[in-house]
Design an enzyme around this catalytic site. Sequence first.
Site, short mmCIF file in Angstrom:
data_model
loop_
_atom_site.label_atom_id
_atom_site.label_comp_id
_atom_site.label_asym_id
_atom_site.label_seq_id
_atom_site.Cartn_x
_atom_site.Cartn_y
_atom_site.Cartn_z
N LYS A 220 0.84 -1.21 0.00
CA LYS A 220 0.00 0.00 0.00
C LYS A 220 0.87 1.25 0.00
O LYS A 220 1.96 1.25 0.60
CB LYS A 220 -0.89 -0.05 1.24
CG LYS A 220 -1.98 1.01 1.32
CD LYS A 220 -2.82 0.76 2.58
CE LYS A 220 -3.92 1.77 2.77
NZ LYS A 220 -4.73 1.49 4.00
N SER B 61 -9.54 1.39 3.27
CA SER B 61 -8.75 2.28 2.42
C SER B 61 -7.67 1.53 1.63
O SER B 61 -7.04 2.12 0.75
CB SER B 61 -8.08 3.37 3.27
OG SER B 61 -7.17 2.78 4.19
N THR C 229 -6.97 0.69 10.36
CA THR C 229 -7.24 1.39 11.61
C THR C 229 -8.60 0.96 12.14
O THR C 229 -8.77 0.66 13.31
CB THR C 229 -7.20 2.92 11.39
OG1 THR C 229 -5.97 3.26 10.75
CG2 THR C 229 -7.36 3.67 12.69
N GLY D 99 -11.18 -1.27 9.75
CA GLY D 99 -11.81 -1.84 8.55
C GLY D 99 -11.01 -1.80 7.27
O GLY D 99 -11.41 -2.39 6.28
N SER D 100 -9.86 -1.14 7.24
CA SER D 100 -9.21 -0.88 5.95
C SER D 100 -8.50 -2.06 5.31
O SER D 100 -8.11 -1.99 4.15
CB SER D 100 -8.23 0.29 6.08
OG SER D 100 -8.93 1.51 6.08
#
Length: 561
Positions: free
Chosen positions: A119, A200, A221, A223-224
Amino acid sequence: MRGIVCKILAFAGTATYLGQDIFASAQVCSNSSTAIGNTPFPPLIEATLEDLAKGLELGLFTSVDLVNAYVARINEVNSTLHMVAQLNPDALAIAAELDAARANGTSYGPLHGIPILIKNNIATMDKMDNTAGSYALLGAKVPGDATVAAKLRKAGAIILGKTNLSQWANYRSYNTSNGWSALGGQTQAAYYPGQDPSGSSSGSGVASSLGLALAALGTETDGSIVSPSDANNLVGIKPSVGLTSRYLVIPISEHQDTVGPMARTVKDAAYILSAIAGPDVNDNYTSAIPCGKVPDYVTACDYFALKGKRIGVPRNLMALQAGDPLEPIIPVFNAALDVLRAAGATIVDNITFPGFGDSDYHANTEGIVLDADFVVGIARYFKSLAYNPNNITSLASLQNFTQSFPLEQWSPELRDTAIWQEALDLGFDNTSPEFWANYTEQLYLAGPQGITGALANYSLDALVVPTAFSSTVPARLGSPIVTVPLGRFPANTTVVANGIGTLNATAPNVPFGISFFAERFSEEKLIGLAYAFEQRTLVRDSIVPYIQPKTELVDVVSKRR
Ligand SMILES: *[C@@H]1O[C@H](CO)[C@@H](O)[C@H](O)[C@H]1NC(C)=O
Ligand SMILES: *[C@@H]1O[C@H](CO)[C@@H](O)[C@H](O)[C@H]1NC(C)=O
Ligand SMILES: *[C@@H]1O[C@H](CO)[C@@H](O)[C@H](O)[C@H]1NC(C)=O
Ligand SMILES: *[C@@H]1O[C@H](CO)[C@@H](O)[C@H](O)[C@H]1NC(C)=O
Ligand SMILES: *[C@@H]1O[C@H](CO)[C@@H](O)[C@H](O)[C@H]1NC(C)=O
Ligand SMILES: *[C@@H]1O[C@H](CO)[C@@H](O)[C@H](O)[C@H]1NC(C)=O
Ligand SMILES: *[C@@H]1O[C@H](CO)[C@@H](O)[C@H](O)[C@H]1NC(C)=O
Ligand SMILES: *[C@@H]1O[C@H](CO)[C@@H](O)[C@H](O)[C@H]1NC(C)=O
Ligand SMILES: *[C@@H]1O[C@H](CO)[C@@H](O)[C@H](O)[C@H]1NC(C)=O
Ligand SMILES: *[C@@H]1O[C@H](CO)[C@@H](O)[C@H](O)[C@H]1NC(C)=O
Ligand SMILES: *[C@@H]1O[C@H](CO)[C@@H](O)[C@H](O)[C@H]1NC(C)=O
Ligand SMILES: *[C@@H]1O[C@H](CO)[C@@H](O)[C@H](O)[C@H]1NC(C)=O
């Protein structure tokens, strides 16, 4: 050199691979786009780490071939899906070195010569940027590799490139979209036209699912990792906060951030987690790892792991209003409980997390924790840079930059900086008594009144919910989640747009997952449960993207010969 080592490859239409371990037995496969003569090559949308490692060992292909094949695949779909931000210009040279080492009898371990994407908020000390999708960080120089990136390299992985993300890991604006960043526009997912990729870790989800690398790293943090894994038909592991180092990862919250794998199988995710986990002097949260030792997550992959386990279903987390677009998930989830029972687990249904029903839970304690952490953490990240191109030193100066730099597309109506303004308005940071009062309250509601309370009160080994409902309580406790593909929205699903109307959030064929979760540092146990479920269902293989690249290893290898 080329053995006849192919087992019952089932081809549907073009080159869809439905078999399992293709190197396991002795059946001839030919006349397909994944074989040269009798030599089978693993189709890259399904290839596991063990498939690739076997092919590399047998000399069927090289790491250079793998890089060339993955880059070709990325180039086939990126103009539609925008999932890869940057390719590593050194990837081919690194692959060649690793090929030479292998030829020389040197292996750095199971990930030797395997391309992985990361990422675009995980720093690498190479020619790639680390921007979180913002011009504020374009051209910045970091003082080193993020610890997780260094660990991937040490394990022999090839960092193939950086994936697009929701800008600032979705910590800027309430009215933006998943997978959007100023630097790169809008990432889309591959299971329906215009599909919301979730976020994200949006690009990591799309890229891993389409086989544009073996797998990808994401960060979470709240759900990402698990949400884009949910929407992209993947296995995602959100590790306990402190299991994987956050050193030189652009932060939101030191109390909640964590780095983990997004892969196509539980075992691949387990291999990657084993490589990136562990203590790091540059991230003190890693000193919480029990005994400072990381279990072997690969041997945790046990087909019989569900036998005799007690698994709770906290239904109050998954309460829906009639007509909610998520309704089709519930019956599929209920059917999955029968799979768990058939595998020897006892389901303790209808338990309640009292903490989730508490008014304090919904009174923005988490928002306060994240804001107070972000103000400190983002300033610290800018300060750590070896070169800080825009001289940004604080959240206030980052907000000024963002609002005055036209390409950041800031406006009061869309993609504003409302979250930052809240953090600036808070008036305290994560050293203040108000912070600690909120943080301890959220730990109590998520722990004794949630996860750890339920595990103790009902003598449970783990909890399970559809992934759409899984992230919030573990986010606050800092505890792990493993999500596995469960199903997809049916053909008659009404298409529902995202909040700002730019993507299709719910649509036919959009995948969803099931999440296993438990106390902090329970990854080894959760991986076992998830693997036992995955191996009994193999849902991923039944869900087909509407768009996928066509280049296969065989094309690259035959061109080279
Ligand atoms: C993406 O696609 C474009 C063409 O549409 C190509 O020029 C570019 O190199 C591709 N790769 C990346 C990583 O953007
Ligand atoms: C090959 O092995 C030798 C001896 O172990 C070592 O010195 C050399 O660096 C190796 N070469 C590569 C390319 O790994
Ligand atoms: C997103 O991906 C596109 C192409 O895939 C690339 O041109 C763009 O720079 C990327 N965005 C970011 C934020 O890196
Ligand atoms: C969303 O789906 C609708 C209906 O299939 C389609 O017309 C539309 O183009 C899609 N949205 C995007 C952004 O592609
Ligand atoms: C870790 O903790 C030690 C002891 O409290 C402290 O000296 C050090 O600065 C901390 N390191 C980091 C990176 O926070
Ligand atoms: C769970 O609660 C619902 C609603 O109260 C009830 O219909 C259902 O039978 C319960 N299931 C179990 C397993 O207790
Ligand atoms: C940042 O600060 C340096 C040194 O004070 C200065 O030379 C440079 O112009 C500044 N850059 C920006 C974008 O303000
Ligand atoms: C932000 O911009 C305002 C208005 O231009 C200025 O007064 C303020 O000092 C700036 N703040 C920072 C931290 O740069
Ligand atoms: C975006 O949020 C701001 C408040 O943060 C609000 O004023 C604005 O109307 C919102 N825009 C949309 C399109 O919802
Ligand atoms: C959280 O912080 C706020 C200050 O913004 C304070 O008013 C509130 O009492 C705190 N909440 C808890 C549960 O301590
Ligand atoms: C566990 O039991 C304690 C003591 O009765 C209770 O306060 C708590 O709410 C229970 N937690 C859960 C999650 O059931
Ligand atoms: C889709 O079909 C199912 C089963 O036939 C039905 O229960 C459901 O109401 C339908 N949904 C929509 C949105 O039409």
